[in-house]
Write a protein that holds these residues in place. Structure first.
Motif, PDB file in Angstrom:
ATOM      1  N   ARG A 191      -8.436  57.451 -24.418  1.00 58.45           N
ATOM      2  CA  ARG A 191      -7.624  55.702 -25.103  1.00 58.45           C
ATOM      3  C   ARG A 191      -5.749  56.773 -24.491  1.00 58.45           C
ATOM      4  NH1 ARG A 191      -3.549  54.342 -30.460  1.00 58.45           N
ATOM      5  NH2 ARG A 191      -2.733  56.770 -29.719  1.00 58.45           N
ATOM      6  N   GLU A 192      -5.998  58.164 -24.310  1.00 62.46           N
ATOM      7  CA  GLU A 192      -5.199  58.726 -24.390  1.00 62.46           C
ATOM      8  C   GLU A 192      -4.738  58.837 -22.839  1.00 62.46           C
ATOM      9  OE1 GLU A 192      -1.834  61.548 -25.113  1.00 62.46           O
ATOM     10  OE2 GLU A 192      -2.661  60.539 -25.909  1.00 62.46           O
ATOM     11  N   ALA A 193      -6.322  58.791 -22.106  1.00 58.08           N
ATOM     12  CA  ALA A 193      -6.115  59.227 -21.041  1.00 58.08           C
ATOM     13  C   ALA A 193      -5.928  58.130 -19.986  1.00 58.08           C
ATOM     14  CB  ALA A 193      -7.312  59.201 -19.999  1.00 58.08           C
ATOM     15  N   ILE A 194      -5.456  56.949 -20.557  1.00 60.18           N
ATOM     16  CA  ILE A 194      -5.914  55.100 -20.219  1.00 60.18           C
ATOM     17  C   ILE A 194      -4.154  55.429 -20.330  1.00 60.18           C
ATOM     18  CG2 ILE A 194      -5.076  53.230 -20.216  1.00 60.18           C
ATOM     19  CD1 ILE A 194      -7.649  53.273 -21.776  1.00 60.18           C
ATOM     20  N   LEU A 195      -3.380  55.824 -21.040  1.00 61.69           N
ATOM     21  CA  LEU A 195      -2.124  56.032 -21.460  1.00 61.69           C
ATOM     22  C   LEU A 195      -0.927  56.852 -20.300  1.00 61.69           C
ATOM     23  CD1 LEU A 195      -1.266  56.084 -25.366  1.00 61.69           C
ATOM     24  CD2 LEU A 195      -0.956  54.389 -23.754  1.00 61.69           C
ATOM     25  N   ALA A 255       3.258  59.713 -23.239  1.00 59.88           N
ATOM     26  CA  ALA A 255       1.743  60.347 -22.897  1.00 59.88           C
ATOM     27  C   ALA A 255       2.220  61.121 -21.681  1.00 59.88           C
ATOM     28  CB  ALA A 255       1.366  59.074 -22.452  1.00 59.88           C
ATOM     29  N   LEU A 256       3.104  61.286 -21.354  1.00 59.49           N
ATOM     30  CA  LEU A 256       3.290  62.117 -19.766  1.00 59.49           C
ATOM     31  C   LEU A 256       3.297  63.405 -20.554  1.00 59.49           C
ATOM     32  CD1 LEU A 256       3.388  61.224 -17.051  1.00 59.49           C
ATOM     33  CD2 LEU A 256       5.771  61.626 -16.952  1.00 59.49           C
ATOM     34  N   GLN A 300      10.385  51.084 -26.489  1.00 54.62           N
ATOM     35  CA  GLN A 300       9.122  51.723 -27.327  1.00 54.62           C
ATOM     36  C   GLN A 300       8.284  51.459 -26.225  1.00 54.62           C
ATOM     37  OE1 GLN A 300      10.001  52.721 -30.190  1.00 54.62           O
ATOM     38  NE2 GLN A 300       7.849  52.657 -30.400  1.00 54.62           N
ATOM     39  N   THR A 301       7.978  51.048 -25.697  1.00 47.11           N
ATOM     40  CA  THR A 301       6.757  51.140 -24.540  1.00 47.11           C
ATOM     41  C   THR A 301       7.108  52.502 -23.672  1.00 47.11           C
ATOM     42  OG1 THR A 301       6.436  49.079 -24.311  1.00 47.11           O
ATOM     43  CG2 THR A 301       5.375  50.339 -22.388  1.00 47.11           C
ATOM     44  N   ARG A 302       8.457  52.237 -23.331  1.00 45.21           N
ATOM     45  CA  ARG A 302       8.962  53.477 -22.152  1.00 45.21           C
ATOM     46  C   ARG A 302       8.815  54.574 -22.767  1.00 45.21           C
ATOM     47  NH1 ARG A 302      12.821  49.750 -20.907  1.00 45.21           N
ATOM     48  NH2 ARG A 302      14.664  51.269 -21.416  1.00 45.21           N
ATOM     49  N   LEU A 303       9.334  54.634 -24.775  1.00 49.19           N
ATOM     50  CA  LEU A 303       9.223  56.186 -24.947  1.00 49.19           C
ATOM     51  C   LEU A 303       7.049  56.458 -25.474  1.00 49.19           C
ATOM     52  CD1 LEU A 303      10.427  58.261 -26.598  1.00 49.19           C
ATOM     53  CD2 LEU A 303      10.397  56.859 -28.860  1.00 49.19           C
ATOM     54  N   GLY A 347       3.589  67.541 -19.593  1.00 52.82           N
ATOM     55  CA  GLY A 347       4.842  67.969 -18.832  1.00 52.82           C
ATOM     56  C   GLY A 347       5.596  68.653 -18.555  1.00 52.82           C
ATOM     57  N   SER A 348       4.454  69.630 -18.073  1.00 48.58           N
ATOM     58  CA  SER A 348       5.774  70.591 -17.000  1.00 48.58           C
ATOM     59  C   SER A 348       5.407  70.110 -15.778  1.00 48.58           C
ATOM     60  CB  SER A 348       5.328  72.336 -17.708  1.00 48.58           C
ATOM     61  OG  SER A 348       3.758  71.889 -17.577  1.00 48.58           O
ATOM     62  N   ASP A 349       4.196  69.867 -15.734  1.00 47.12           N
ATOM     63  CA  ASP A 349       4.009  69.108 -14.759  1.00 47.12           C
ATOM     64  C   ASP A 349       4.861  68.378 -13.571  1.00 47.12           C
ATOM     65  OD1 ASP A 349       2.271  71.449 -13.837  1.00 47.12           O
ATOM     66  OD2 ASP A 349      -0.040  70.452 -14.629  1.00 47.12           O
TER      67      ASP A 349
END
Length: 203
Positions: A60-64, A116-117, A108-111, A122-124
């Motif tokens: 799931r995390e990869a999809i997000l 996830a990003l 909420q979706t954007r957050l 994050g840093s990239d």
């Protein structure tokens, strides 16, 4: 299945499958949030088997992350278009609006996608936003100041992080128009201060 052997969406059919998975994820986030978001629910909404889903995404995390990265890319392209199409009028406000209204979905979706990003890249991803914002601002004659990396860091990260914080505190009921104005005033004031300091140093 290792990441090296995981299928890449190079063909049109494969790309359509990936798009269906990402769109299904977005729809589920909009309707139900993150709590009940599972790969089985995503596969069902996308109309694919769970095995097919796992050919493209490990979990799931990869999809997000893929969905959040697409959102980030869309915003960056929007900022680039603003500068290329109307360089004489593009500026801080246009960029703030792109950051505020470019991402799709509810706050909420954007957050959720923002989180996830940051978790996955994050840093990239912040660097990508950083250079896009810097290039846009630096190209404007009115914002032409000899900035250092520290000043550029403050300019680019301030808007992104404050908007992220605003999305995470909906109970504050911030007026988006007022928030936009305040962010523009904040960044333009900082730019004016930078210019003033440069002029004093040259005197």
């Amino acid at each position: 299945m290792t990441e090296k052997t995981r299928r890449k969406p190079r063909q049109a059919r494969a790309q359509a499958t990936v798009e269906a998975i990402l769109e299904a994820t977005f729809q589920l986030l909009e309707s139900d949030g993150l709590t009940d978001l599972t790969t089985n629910h995503i596969a069902d909404r996308a109309g694919v088997s769970i095995g097919t889903l796992y050919q493209y995404f490990s979990d799931r995390e990869a999809i997000l992350y893929a969905l959040s990265k697409r959102q980030s890319d869309d915003v960056r392209k929007m900022i680039t278009a603003l500068v290329l199409e109307a360089p004489e009028t593009s500026g801080v406000r246009a960029i703030i609006r792109a950051l505020m209204y470019g991402p799709k979905g509810s706050p909420q979706t954007r957050l959720i996608l923002s989180d996830a990003l940051f978790r996955s890249g994050g840093s990239d991803e912040m660097s990508r936003q950083h250079y896009a914002f810097l290039e846009s601002v630096s190209g404007q004659q009115s914002f032409n100041f000899p900035h250092g990396r520290e000043a550029a860091f403050i300019l680019t990260h301030t808007a992104v992080q404050l908007l992220r914080a605003a999305a995470g505190e909906p109970e504050l009921q911030l007026n988006p128009d007022v928030l936009e104005d305040e962010l523009v005033h904040l960044l333009e004031s900082y730019i004016e201060n930078l210019n003033a300091r440069v002029e004093r140093a040259r005197a």
